[in-house]
Write an enzyme that holds these catalytic residues in place. Structure first.
Site: not given
Length: 358
Positions: A142, A144
């Site tokens: 995970h 951005h």
């Protein structure tokens, strides 16, 4: 070489061949006995999401998936999380499940000027690293990061998941988060901590933190990808983001229906998310990160934002994603009299299976 030695070797070779044939015969005989002409299409019928997640192997009888020689299910998931969409809440739930469900979870930190894309060389490095890092599979990554197409580097795409949010709500949350932070790490000083202007005042003075092309053009690029066109507010990027959402993502939820998103993942990916729904409902992990101070924008501010091209594109994408998510949910599960989520049974079956067993 004597005649007796030659005959002995021939006999040994014949014995090996016979043994191999007998092994294959019994292997397929057992498989055939285990199969029936009527597949088990009732496995999911009337079961709650938790019942189905607990079945484990029975799911594979309905939906057999062999993702690798080790039969990992599945080896890689990427959650390229959009900022301020409830991503910290969801990531923390997943972290809590790593021990019980025996998978790895790794945070991808894209450090260069806090950007969300990788150079072409780093794209290749990243794809190769996680595709070949067998010691860390199964894994959920995970971070951005904009959508990344693995196949261009010669590797299969992982399973992608994500969450989106109403563009104005996300903008308001992001703007005040930069100033006041949140209750998750309350002592951490944020980038614009000394600037106490409201969003209304920022837009009047045309501040950098409320430049709509900079702070609202966010969700579409995350789904569009690493093309230069994805950075430009326009219809090409919007359509590419829609295409990727439909074709490259297993599931994209919406922040206001995070409960349903988690319930869906528990059914679809029990290898990772078994127990996620109970964690969300019965612990304090639900909506973990809340911006400490927010001021609702004025009607004039909302009208100004809605008149912008960037908002209109982002809003169209959000409505598209929300409609698709509702479509998937409505056809996957319902709620019973006790408000429990119940998984709908399969609507397909196999027929005319040949050759038939005698």
């Amino acid at each position: 070489m004597t005649a007796r030695l030659i005959e002995s070797r021939k006999a040994l070779l014949a014995f090996i061949i016979l043994g191999g044939n007998l092994f294959l015969f019994f292997k397929y005989a057992v498989q055939e006995t285990a199969n029936t002409d009527t597949p088990r299409n009732d496995l999911l019928e009337g079961k709650s999401y938790k019942d189905v997640a607990d079945q484990g192997g029975e799911l594979d009888a309905v939906y057999p998936m062999d993702y690798s020689s080790e039969n990992q299910y599945p080896p890689l998931i990427i959650y390229n999380r959009v900022p301020k969409t409830g991503s910290t809440t969801f990531a923390n739930i997943a972290y809590k499940l790593t021990g019980a469900n025996n998978f790895h979870m790794l945070h991808l930190n894209v450090t260069y000027k806090n950007m969300h894309y990788l150079t072409i060389l780093d794209q290749q490095r990243f794809v190769r690293n996680i595709s070949l890092w067998k010691e860390k599979t199964p894994a959920l990554y995970h971070g951005h990061l904009y959508f990344l197409e693995f196949t261009r580097f010669g590797f299969p795409n992982p399973i992608y998941i994500n969450i989106v949010r109403d563009p104005i709500e996300r903008l308001v949350s992001y703007y005040y988060f930069l100033r006041y932070g949140d209750d998750y790490r309350p002592k951490l000083k944020r980038a614009s901590a000394k600037d106490n202007k409201t969003l209304d005042e920022c837009l009047l003075t045309k501040g950098k933190d409320c430049d709509l092309e900079r702070v609202m053009w966010v969700q579409i690029p995350f789904f569009c990808g690493h093309s230069v066109e994805c950075l430009k507010p326009g219809r090409w990027a919007l359509e590419q983001a829609k295409t990727n959402l439909l074709n490259k993502y297993l599931l994209v939820g919406v922040t206001e229906h995070l409960e349903q998103f988690i319930a869906m993942l528990e059914v679809m990916l029990p290898r990772y998310f078994s127990g996620a729904y109970d964690l969300f409902k019965t612990t304090n992990l639900g909506y973990l990160r809340k911006t400490k101070e927010k001021h609702p924008p004025s009607e004039q501010t909302v009208a100004y934002i809605r008149s912008s091209k960037v908002y209109q594109l982002e809003q169209e994408f959000y409505e598209f994603a929300k409609a698709h998510f509702r479509f998937l949910v409505a056809r996957t599960h319902t709620k019973d009299e006790e408000d429990r989520i119940v998984v709908n049974g399969p609507i397909f079956k196999y027929e005319k299976i040949f050759p038939r067993r005698s």
